[in-house]
Design a protein around this motif. Structure first.
Motif, short mmCIF file in Angstrom:
data_model
loop_
_atom_site.label_atom_id
_atom_site.label_comp_id
_atom_site.label_asym_id
_atom_site.label_seq_id
_atom_site.Cartn_x
_atom_site.Cartn_y
_atom_site.Cartn_z
N ALA A 84 17.80 -7.97 31.68
CA ALA A 84 18.71 -9.05 32.07
C ALA A 84 19.91 -9.12 31.12
O ALA A 84 21.06 -9.34 31.55
CB ALA A 84 17.97 -10.38 32.11
N ARG A 85 19.66 -8.95 29.82
CA ARG A 85 20.76 -8.95 28.85
C ARG A 85 21.70 -7.77 29.08
O ARG A 85 22.93 -7.90 28.99
CB ARG A 85 20.20 -8.92 27.43
N GLU A 86 21.12 -6.60 29.37
CA GLU A 86 21.95 -5.42 29.63
C GLU A 86 22.82 -5.61 30.88
O GLU A 86 23.98 -5.20 30.91
CB GLU A 86 21.05 -4.19 29.81
N LEU A 87 22.26 -6.24 31.89
CA LEU A 87 23.01 -6.48 33.12
C LEU A 87 24.16 -7.46 32.87
O LEU A 87 25.22 -7.35 33.50
CB LEU A 87 22.08 -7.04 34.20
N GLN A 88 23.94 -8.39 31.98
CA GLN A 88 24.99 -9.36 31.67
C GLN A 88 26.07 -8.75 30.78
O GLN A 88 27.26 -9.00 30.97
CB GLN A 88 24.38 -10.57 30.97
N ASP A 89 25.66 -7.92 29.82
CA ASP A 89 26.61 -7.35 28.86
C ASP A 89 27.30 -6.08 29.38
O ASP A 89 28.47 -5.84 29.07
CB ASP A 89 25.90 -7.04 27.54
N PRO A 91 27.35 -4.55 32.95
CA PRO A 91 27.01 -4.40 34.37
C PRO A 91 27.42 -3.06 34.96
O PRO A 91 26.71 -2.48 35.78
CB PRO A 91 27.76 -5.56 35.03
N GLU A 94 24.98 -0.35 33.88
CA GLU A 94 23.71 -0.50 34.57
C GLU A 94 23.82 -0.06 36.03
O GLU A 94 22.87 0.50 36.58
CB GLU A 94 23.25 -1.96 34.50
N SER A 120 22.27 -4.33 43.97
CA SER A 120 22.71 -5.12 42.82
C SER A 120 23.36 -6.42 43.27
O SER A 120 23.20 -7.46 42.61
CB SER A 120 23.70 -4.30 41.98
N SER A 124 20.25 -7.88 41.33
CA SER A 124 20.35 -6.73 40.43
C SER A 124 19.14 -6.59 39.52
O SER A 124 18.65 -5.48 39.26
CB SER A 124 21.63 -6.83 39.59
#
Length: 229
Positions: A84-89, A91, A94, A120, A124
């Motif tokens: 979830a953090r990777e998707l926010q930072d 995108p 990812e 996504s 996502s």
């Protein structure tokens, strides 16, 4: 009409815990009683041993399953939080990663990108959990379910040898345990194999062989201590 399919994988959580619990309940309790009987214990000692083994084993199975599956759940939740953090930072990164996964599975680059974008946009995190991490609600860990299934299955399995030891003539308790436990183990193996879509012959043979070996080993140990007491 919508098409629904029932797959064996959907049974894996409770089936594994139930089969393991029942198998352990039968084998461990029967083996325990075989060893104590071979050592020359009387009926009262046999029954106390059997009841103590049933209670201790059921609680041990429940605790072990709960701790084990809870640890698995903790790992899954940590991976989801990291994703979830990777998707926010990141995108875009990812999205490229998800596209690459679909390309590796055989889609063309253009179609893979379209699929990745569509999934996504819908959810996502769910897309990455399923296709990157391999997490799905079908095989999601359920600690309490596994613990209760293991405890109940162990107690159910342990009841058979315990009742056998209670009903059997004292001089024949070992024979009664053998001829009641092994066929029931075979039945359990057959039911588990059918429920899981596996080979019935393999399911029966492996559980009966290992159960017989366990009972023989404890009987020899009990006999040895009884002779040398």
């Amino acid at each position: 009409m919508p098409h629904h399919e029932m797959h064996f994988l959907q049974r894996s959580g409770w089936l594994r815990a139930s089969v393991l619990g029942a198998n352990d309940g039968i084998i461990s309790t029967a083996s325990l009683l075989m060893g104590v009987a071979a050592a020359g214990a009387d009926n009262s000692a046999l029954l106390v041993t059997g009841v103590a083994g049933l209670v201790a084993g059921a609680l041990s199975m429940a605790t072990g399953e709960y701790v084990s599956v809870s640890s698995q759940t903790d790992i899954e939740q940590a991976d989801l939080a990291r994703e979830a953090r990777e998707l926010q930072d990141n995108p875009d990164s990812e999205l490229r990663e998800l596209t690459g996964i679909y390309i590796a599975r055989g889609l063309s680059p253009d179609l893979a990108q379209q699929v990745a974008q569509a999934l996504s946009h819908h959810d996502s995190l769910a897309a990455h959990a399923r296709d990157e991490l391999g997490l799905h609600e079908v095989n999601q860990a359920q600690p309490l379910q596994a613990a209760l299934a293991s405890a109940l299955a162990f107690a159910s399995g342990a009841t058979l040898p315990l009742l056998t030891a209670w009903l059997a003539p004292h001089a024949q308790v070992q024979s009664w345990l053998i001829f009641s436990t092994l066929p029931f183990l075979g039945l359990l193996g057959a039911v588990a194999a059918r429920a899981g879509g596996a080979s019935v012959c393999k399911g029966v043979s492996r559980i009966v062989i290992w159960g017989a070996l366990a009972m023989a080993a404890t009987a020899l140990i009990g006999h040895w201590f009884g002779v040398h007491a």
